[in-house]
Design a protein around this motif. Structure first.
Motif, PDB file in Angstrom:
ATOM      1  N   UNK A  78       0.853  -1.184   0.000  1.00  0.00           N
ATOM      2  CA  UNK A  78       0.000   0.000   0.000  1.00  0.00           C
ATOM      3  C   UNK A  78       0.891   1.237   0.000  1.00  0.00           C
ATOM      4  N   UNK A  79       0.673   2.094  -0.955  1.00  0.00           N
ATOM      5  CA  UNK A  79       1.515   3.296  -1.082  1.00  0.00           C
ATOM      6  C   UNK A  79       1.372   4.194   0.135  1.00  0.00           C
ATOM      7  N   UNK A  80       2.521   4.716   0.548  1.00  0.00           N
ATOM      8  CA  UNK A  80       2.598   5.692   1.635  1.00  0.00           C
ATOM      9  C   UNK A  80       1.987   5.192   2.943  1.00  0.00           C
ATOM     10  N   UNK A  85       3.370  -7.006   2.305  1.00  0.00           N
ATOM     11  CA  UNK A  85       3.106  -8.375   2.729  1.00  0.00           C
ATOM     12  C   UNK A  85       3.444  -9.330   1.594  1.00  0.00           C
ATOM     13  N   UNK A  86       4.252 -10.337   1.905  1.00  0.00           N
ATOM     14  CA  UNK A  86       4.698 -11.279   0.892  1.00  0.00           C
ATOM     15  C   UNK A  86       4.363 -12.704   1.339  1.00  0.00           C
ATOM     16  N   UNK A  87       3.653 -13.417   0.499  1.00  0.00           N
ATOM     17  CA  UNK A  87       3.274 -14.795   0.807  1.00  0.00           C
ATOM     18  C   UNK A  87       3.607 -15.693  -0.371  1.00  0.00           C
ATOM     19  N   UNK A  88       3.924 -16.941  -0.069  1.00  0.00           N
ATOM     20  CA  UNK A  88       4.151 -17.932  -1.105  1.00  0.00           C
ATOM     21  C   UNK A  88       3.059 -18.986  -1.052  1.00  0.00           C
TER      22      UNK A  88
END
Length: 214
Positions: A78-80, A85-88
């Motif tokens: 989300x900008x600013x 969030x990173x998911x595999x």
């Protein structure tokens, strides 16, 4: 000849001897499976379209193995907002090979009959719990304040009738930890009048009392 068939919630265009990867099936490796939700059949120039499925048609396949697909990375930002969030994810798949396409008279896989559950014995109806007597406002007794009323209720005295049956000495023992000098001599008698609904008589008497003392 090819068919468009729904397998494990997805639609596939399949032909004989074709390998297909579908969402994980419950069948064991080496077992045969039959998919009877055939939406379209094409044999040369003859095309049959179901409405929505073709009655009697089926696709027979054999489970080769269970596996997991390639990892897919899902990244959200989300900008600013400083949000990242990173998911595999690796999808569970089943590899099947199409053995035959049946146009009519396909046998549907017999569903395993679940063992009949023993009929549940009717539970004996529990006797309805007795309704607790509706609590009275004990603060209507001259000399009883909120803290004392709360203490009496905690001790199981929540109605005028219960208070009327309790000895003044016992009441004094129950409220011994409540701060202040409390005279309980008239409380049972006051409670008796309240329980009997003699409010005028009780009011007249309370006008003569001072903190519950005669």
């Amino acid at each position: 000849m090819y068919a468009i068939v729904e397998m494990a919630g997805q639609q596939f265009k399949v032909a004989k001897d074709q390998k297909v990867y579908v969402h994980r099936l419950q069948a064991e490796e080496g077992k045969k499976v039959v998919f009877d939700n055939v939406l379209l059949l094409a044999d040369g120039s003859n095309v049959t379209v179901g409405a929505p499925a073709i009655d009697g048609a089926a696709v027979e396949a054999k489970v080769v193995k269970h596996l997991r697909g390639d990892k897919v990375i899902v990244f959200k930002k989300k900008r600013r907002k400083g949000y990242r969030k990173k998911n595999g994810h690796r999808q569970s798949l089943t590899e099947i090979v199409i053995e035959s396409i049946v146009a009519k008279g396909a046998k549907k896989t017999a569903k395993k009959e679940e063992p009949k559950k023993a009929a549940a014995k009717p539970k004996a109806e529990k006797a309805a719990p007795k309704k607790a007597a509706k609590a009275d406002d004990l603060k209507k007794i001259e000399g009883i304040g909120p803290k004392i009323a709360e203490t009496l209720v905690a001790a199981g005295i929540s109605t005028f009738a219960e208070l009327a049956k309790t000895d003044a000495a016992k009441i004094a023992e129950i409220i011994a930890d409540v701060r202040g000098n409390h005279v309980t001599d008239t409380w049972p008698a006051q409670a008796k009048l309240a329980a009997e609904g003699k409010w005028d008589e009780l009011k007249k008497w309370q006008d003569e009392l001072d903190g519950g003392k005669a």
